[in-house]
Motif scaffolding. Structure first.
Motif, PDB file in Angstrom:
ATOM      1  N   UNK A  83     -11.518  -0.469  -3.000  1.00  0.00           N
ATOM      2  CA  UNK A  83     -10.105  -0.801  -2.821  1.00  0.00           C
ATOM      3  C   UNK A  83      -9.278   0.468  -2.631  1.00  0.00           C
ATOM      4  N   UNK A  84      -9.519   1.450  -3.482  1.00  0.00           N
ATOM      5  CA  UNK A  84      -8.811   2.728  -3.349  1.00  0.00           C
ATOM      6  C   UNK A  84      -9.179   3.403  -2.030  1.00  0.00           C
ATOM      7  N   UNK A  85     -10.459   3.360  -1.670  1.00  0.00           N
ATOM      8  CA  UNK A  85     -10.897   3.959  -0.413  1.00  0.00           C
ATOM      9  C   UNK A  85     -10.232   3.288   0.789  1.00  0.00           C
ATOM     10  N   UNK A  86      -9.962   1.984   0.691  1.00  0.00           N
ATOM     11  CA  UNK A  86      -9.304   1.273   1.788  1.00  0.00           C
ATOM     12  C   UNK A  86      -7.927   1.869   2.069  1.00  0.00           C
ATOM     13  N   UNK A  87      -7.175   2.155   1.006  1.00  0.00           N
ATOM     14  CA  UNK A  87      -5.852   2.765   1.193  1.00  0.00           C
ATOM     15  C   UNK A  87      -5.973   4.142   1.832  1.00  0.00           C
ATOM     16  N   UNK A  88      -6.900   4.935   1.335  1.00  0.00           N
ATOM     17  CA  UNK A  88      -7.047   6.302   1.841  1.00  0.00           C
ATOM     18  C   UNK A  88      -7.565   6.317   3.274  1.00  0.00           C
ATOM     19  N   UNK A  89      -8.505   5.436   3.577  1.00  0.00           N
ATOM     20  CA  UNK A  89      -9.064   5.398   4.930  1.00  0.00           C
ATOM     21  C   UNK A  89      -8.051   4.886   5.944  1.00  0.00           C
ATOM     22  N   UNK A  90      -7.277   3.892   5.577  1.00  0.00           N
ATOM     23  CA  UNK A  90      -6.347   3.283   6.529  1.00  0.00           C
ATOM     24  C   UNK A  90      -5.056   4.071   6.679  1.00  0.00           C
ATOM     25  N   UNK A  91      -4.532   4.575   5.559  1.00  0.00           N
ATOM     26  CA  UNK A  91      -3.217   5.205   5.592  1.00  0.00           C
ATOM     27  C   UNK A  91      -3.221   6.691   5.233  1.00  0.00           C
ATOM     28  N   UNK A  92      -4.367   7.217   4.807  1.00  0.00           N
ATOM     29  CA  UNK A  92      -4.471   8.645   4.550  1.00  0.00           C
ATOM     30  C   UNK A  92      -3.922   9.113   3.224  1.00  0.00           C
ATOM     31  N   UNK A  93      -3.442   8.189   2.412  1.00  0.00           N
ATOM     32  CA  UNK A  93      -2.888   8.560   1.117  1.00  0.00           C
ATOM     33  C   UNK A  93      -2.751   7.303   0.261  1.00  0.00           C
ATOM     34  N   UNK A  94      -2.382   7.492  -0.991  1.00  0.00           N
ATOM     35  CA  UNK A  94      -2.126   6.386  -1.899  1.00  0.00           C
ATOM     36  C   UNK A  94      -1.093   6.864  -2.914  1.00  0.00           C
ATOM     37  N   UNK A  95      -0.055   6.069  -3.111  1.00  0.00           N
ATOM     38  CA  UNK A  95       1.022   6.472  -4.005  1.00  0.00           C
ATOM     39  C   UNK A  95       1.230   5.539  -5.183  1.00  0.00           C
ATOM     40  N   UNK A  96       0.939   4.259  -4.985  1.00  0.00           N
ATOM     41  CA  UNK A  96       1.287   3.254  -5.989  1.00  0.00           C
ATOM     42  C   UNK A  96       0.149   2.247  -6.124  1.00  0.00           C
ATOM     43  N   UNK A  97      -0.164   1.901  -7.367  1.00  0.00           N
ATOM     44  CA  UNK A  97      -1.101   0.818  -7.659  1.00  0.00           C
ATOM     45  C   UNK A  97      -0.379  -0.221  -8.500  1.00  0.00           C
ATOM     46  N   UNK A  98      -0.321  -1.448  -7.983  1.00  0.00           N
ATOM     47  CA  UNK A  98       0.239  -2.567  -8.743  1.00  0.00           C
ATOM     48  C   UNK A  98      -0.914  -3.483  -9.125  1.00  0.00           C
ATOM     49  N   UNK A  99      -1.262  -3.499 -10.405  1.00  0.00           N
ATOM     50  CA  UNK A  99      -2.318  -4.379 -10.914  1.00  0.00           C
ATOM     51  C   UNK A  99      -1.711  -5.728 -11.274  1.00  0.00           C
ATOM     52  N   UNK A 100      -2.116  -6.757 -10.538  1.00  0.00           N
ATOM     53  CA  UNK A 100      -1.505  -8.070 -10.711  1.00  0.00           C
ATOM     54  C   UNK A 100      -2.526  -9.209 -10.763  1.00  0.00           C
TER      55      UNK A 100
END
Length: 300
Positions: A83-100
């Motif tokens: 899941x984290x890799x998806x953010x990094x691969x698609x958008x090149x970064x990750x800033x926020x995680x909302x656990x819901x």
């Protein structure tokens, strides 16, 4: 819209319906790129479908935003990492995680099965920890490389976790654990530029429609609409919230309240070991000097 999270990359778990969907759309409207995670299970955790996540992605794209669907199981260690890799691969970064993400298997404790306990603890508590652990490892690496992030984690607890709820022992225990996990993570992650907060929302979703009277009004303000919760989540995900961490907020309708954690109360100190027979009056005095606890939801 203010664009308060313009350009930030946000992961929202359980984002195919209810609160998660509302959060994902609210972030997108404020300029964020969103990873829409949802495994597409039923209310009790059964089945799976890619449809809910992809539908929210299409809604975001219709608004002119950017999003990608992810159907990993957040309580699976490798799934959370992907899941984290998806953010990094698609958008090149990750800033926020909302656990819901979460589901219910409600039953009185005396009737609760081991599988019903394990399933709810797994998806709620481990399903918060696993994505947070992988996200924090990435952000720690960024901080050690001299690129300290303005990273945000927003967890989802519940009034059931803060006060307890009859017939929801498994869910209440998991949500109480999430509140405790939030406080610990906030203290441990602060050095890496990560804040961690939690919300305890009340809203009309699949999980609550049979618990409370949450019918939508025919006219006027819909206090139980899940969209009412999302503005606080978006603000907590913004750079503007950097001074706030380790807090749990109750939120519903137009109301935001700061939950009060366990605190040290009245003390009786003999200066030596107590005898069991001495402690009855001591306990009675401590209780008399303390405020009455809030009632458990559903208690008569």
């Amino acid at each position: 819209m203010s664009g308060i999270v313009d350009g930030r990359v946000v992961i929202v778990t359980g984002a195919g319906r209810g609160l998660g969907r509302a959060h994902a759309l609210a972030f997108a409207r404020e300029g964020a790129h969103v990873v829409v995670n949802d495994i597409g299970v039923g209310l009790d955790g059964s089945g799976n479908s890619t449809g809910p996540a992809q539908q929210v992605v299409e809604e975001i794209e219709a608004l002119g935003g950017k999003a990608v669907a992810n159907t990993d199981d957040v309580a699976d260690w490798a799934g959370a990492e992907n899941l984290v890799a998806t953010a990094l691969d698609r958008f090149g970064r990750m800033d926020v995680l909302v656990n819901n993400a979460g589901f219910l298997r409600d039953r009185m404790l005396v009737n609760l099965g081991e599988d019903e306990w394990d399933a709810v603890i797994r998806v709620h508590l481990k399903g918060h920890f696993a994505p947070m652990r992988h996200a924090a490892a990435h952000w720690r690496a960024e901080a050690k490389a001299g690129r300290t992030p303005a990273a945000r984690v927003i967890n989802t607890s519940s009034g059931a976790g803060l006060l307890g709820s009859i017939g929801q022992g498994n869910y209440s225990a998991a949500k109480a654990g999430i509140a405790g996990l939030t406080v610990i993570a906030a203290a441990e992650f602060a050095r890496y530029g990560i804040t961690v907060n939690a919300i305890a929302p009340s809203a009309r979703t699949r999980m609550t429609e049979n618990t409370f009277d949450m019918a939508a009004p025919e006219d006027g303000f819909d206090a139980m609409a899940p969209e009412n919760v999302s503005p606080l989540v978006v603000w907590l995900g913004s750079e503007a919230s950097g001074s706030v961490s380790g807090r749990v907020f109750e939120v519903d309708g137009g109301r935001v309240s700061l939950a009060q954690a366990w605190r040290h109360g009245p003390v009786a100190d003999k200066g030596a070991r107590w005898e069991p027979g001495e402690l009855g009056p001591v306990v009675e005095r401590l209780i008399a000097e303390s405020p009455e606890p809030e009632p458990v939801y559903g208690a008569s």
